[in-house]
Design an enzyme around this catalytic site. Structure first.
Site, PDB file in Angstrom:
ATOM      1  N   HIS A 117      -7.267   9.591  -1.256  1.00 22.86           N
ATOM      2  CA  HIS A 117      -7.123   9.697  -0.254  1.00 22.86           C
ATOM      3  C   HIS A 117      -8.335   9.838   0.704  1.00 22.86           C
ATOM      4  O   HIS A 117      -7.923   9.523   1.749  1.00 22.86           O
ATOM      5  CB  HIS A 117      -5.180  10.375  -0.553  1.00 22.86           C
ATOM      6  CG  HIS A 117      -4.853   9.934   1.007  1.00 22.86           C
ATOM      7  ND1 HIS A 117      -3.594   8.958  -0.115  1.00 22.86           N
ATOM      8  CD2 HIS A 117      -4.754   9.471   1.763  1.00 22.86           C
ATOM      9  CE1 HIS A 117      -2.604   9.314   0.991  1.00 22.86           C
ATOM     10  NE2 HIS A 117      -4.113   9.148   2.251  1.00 22.86           N
ATOM     11  N   ASP A 157       0.749  -1.050  -0.098  1.00 20.22           N
ATOM     12  CA  ASP A 157      -0.253  -0.183  -0.329  1.00 20.22           C
ATOM     13  C   ASP A 157       1.031   0.981   0.346  1.00 20.22           C
ATOM     14  O   ASP A 157       1.446   1.007   1.451  1.00 20.22           O
ATOM     15  CB  ASP A 157      -0.862   0.056   1.241  1.00 20.22           C
ATOM     16  CG  ASP A 157      -1.523   1.336   1.134  1.00 20.22           C
ATOM     17  OD1 ASP A 157      -3.279   1.170   1.069  1.00 20.22           O
ATOM     18  OD2 ASP A 157      -0.989   2.374   1.786  1.00 20.22           O
ATOM     19  N   LYS A 165      -3.097   5.614  -4.043  1.00 19.61           N
ATOM     20  CA  LYS A 165      -4.327   6.720  -3.825  1.00 19.61           C
ATOM     21  C   LYS A 165      -4.089   8.094  -4.561  1.00 19.61           C
ATOM     22  O   LYS A 165      -3.104   8.112  -5.005  1.00 19.61           O
ATOM     23  CB  LYS A 165      -3.724   6.790  -2.164  1.00 19.61           C
ATOM     24  CG  LYS A 165      -4.240   5.600  -1.121  1.00 19.61           C
ATOM     25  CD  LYS A 165      -4.360   5.745   0.409  1.00 19.61           C
ATOM     26  CE  LYS A 165      -3.947   4.883   0.992  1.00 19.61           C
ATOM     27  NZ  LYS A 165      -2.139   4.698   0.509  1.00 19.61           N
ATOM     28  N   TYR A 222       3.076  10.084  -0.529  1.00 18.60           N
ATOM     29  CA  TYR A 222       3.633   9.544   0.370  1.00 18.60           C
ATOM     30  C   TYR A 222       5.343  10.075  -0.437  1.00 18.60           C
ATOM     31  O   TYR A 222       6.339   9.635  -0.091  1.00 18.60           O
ATOM     32  CB  TYR A 222       3.785   7.962   0.649  1.00 18.60           C
ATOM     33  CG  TYR A 222       2.050   7.508   1.137  1.00 18.60           C
ATOM     34  CD1 TYR A 222       1.973   8.359   1.831  1.00 18.60           C
ATOM     35  CD2 TYR A 222       1.981   6.258   1.558  1.00 18.60           C
ATOM     36  CE1 TYR A 222       0.654   8.595   2.592  1.00 18.60           C
ATOM     37  CE2 TYR A 222       1.063   6.119   1.865  1.00 18.60           C
ATOM     38  CZ  TYR A 222       0.875   6.889   2.742  1.00 18.60           C
ATOM     39  OH  TYR A 222      -0.663   6.267   3.131  1.00 18.60           O
ATOM     40  N   ARG A 235      10.913  -6.959  12.601  1.00 19.79           N
ATOM     41  CA  ARG A 235       9.622  -6.840  12.225  1.00 19.79           C
ATOM     42  C   ARG A 235       8.294  -6.803  11.141  1.00 19.79           C
ATOM     43  O   ARG A 235       7.459  -7.107  11.601  1.00 19.79           O
ATOM     44  CB  ARG A 235       9.475  -5.074  13.187  1.00 19.79           C
ATOM     45  CG  ARG A 235      10.123  -4.666  14.887  1.00 19.79           C
ATOM     46  CD  ARG A 235      10.226  -3.233  15.107  1.00 19.79           C
ATOM     47  NE  ARG A 235      10.267  -3.748  16.239  1.00 19.79           N
ATOM     48  CZ  ARG A 235      10.998  -1.601  16.834  1.00 19.79           C
ATOM     49  NH1 ARG A 235      10.547  -1.210  16.576  1.00 19.79           N
ATOM     50  NH2 ARG A 235      11.664  -1.736  18.162  1.00 19.79           N
TER      51      ARG A 235
END
Length: 284
Positions: free
Chosen positions: A116, A46, A76, A51, A245
């Site tokens: 968005h 995504d 988006k 961004y 992670r």
């Protein structure tokens, strides 16, 4: 290979229930993070125009060595308040923005394209949705949806169009579970996708109740929270740039929360948002 479950959307397309987000990840760092995620087994990625990491994300997808048909890519539309989104001019702007996103990603198609934010379009998102209808009809996005929409905006789309968004991506986590909106989504066949599914910072992950549940299952708190999303029927897109992670967040299918766990997590609701309220958000 990951054993992450999938959800069938209202148009018959299928989306992995756990994906990888790259919000606030620099473009060059996005490439390495997405490559790590795909190697770990993530198949849903995504990103978004705002961004500014679609290029790095696209390079990672190209270098991953995974058949394109195995990947689910979302981006988006950033709806700048400096633009007039009304009329044909607005629709043409959407198509240009979409073409630019595809160019940065190095793709000729994405699986999902989202509006968005419902603002600052100032009521013109219905017109923008007409362009999304065209993008979907042309097959350049297999599915189209929205992000940060409330019931008022979703009702407006339903009145203006027969094309129901496949999903609504919203802030959602145990502190802010969006129960009413999720019920609305279920009623109208709209999937719920969570951004910041682990909260932000350490507030949620420091909850003693979650630590106790995690200890009982031999898991981390993050894994417990992501498991809660899966069992709640929510699509989640956690973000990390730390390889360990990234792998850890994907390992959430080997255990199940019981009724007592779910009751304890439900009691953590505070009603407190971490991000802005979309109903009043007016950021250019």
């Amino acid at each position: 290979m990951s054993t992450i479950p999938s959800i069938t959307l209202n148009n018959g397309q299928v989306i992995p229930q756990l994906g990888f987000g790259v919000w606030q990840v620099a473009d060059d760092e996005a490439r390495s993070a997405v490559e790590t995620a795909i190697k770990a087994g993530y198949r849903s990625i995504d990103t978004a125009a705002i961004y500014e990491n679609e290029t790095g994300t696209g390079k990672a997808i190209a270098a991953a060595g995974v058949p394109r048909e195995e990947l689910y890519v979302t981006t988006k539309l950033w709806n700048s308040g400096t633009r007039d989104w009304s009329g044909q001019q607005g629709r043409d702007a959407v198509l240009r923005e979409f073409d630019e996103s595809l160019g940065r990603l190095g793709l000729d198609q994405v699986e999902l394209y989202l509006i968005h934010w419902p603002r600052p379009m100032h009521g013109s998102f219905g017109n923008v949705w007409k362009a999304f209808e065209q993008i979907a009809a042309d097959g350049r996005a297999k599915s189209v949806g929205v992000s940060n929409f409330g019931q008022v905006q979703l009702d407006a789309l339903r009145e203006e169009s027969g094309l129901v968004p496949v999903l609504n991506q919203v802030e959602l986590h145990p502190h802010f579970p969006q129960r009413e909106l999720r019920a609305y989504h279920a009623e109208h066949g709209i999937a719920t996708e969570a951004w910041s599914p682990l909260g932000q910072g350490k507030e949620l992950l420091a909850e003693p109740v979650l630590a106790q549940i995690a200890a009982r299952h031999g898991r981390t708190v993050a894994q417990v929270v992501l498991r809660w999303h899966l069992q709640s029927g929510i699509i989640a897109i956690p973000k990390s740039v730390t390889p360990s992670r990234i792998v850890e967040n994907l390992d959430v299918t080997g255990f199940e929360l019981d009724a007592d766990d779910l009751t304890a997590i439900a009691a953590l609701e505070t009603g407190k948002r971490l991000g802005p309220d979309p109903q009043g958000f007016d950021w250019n």
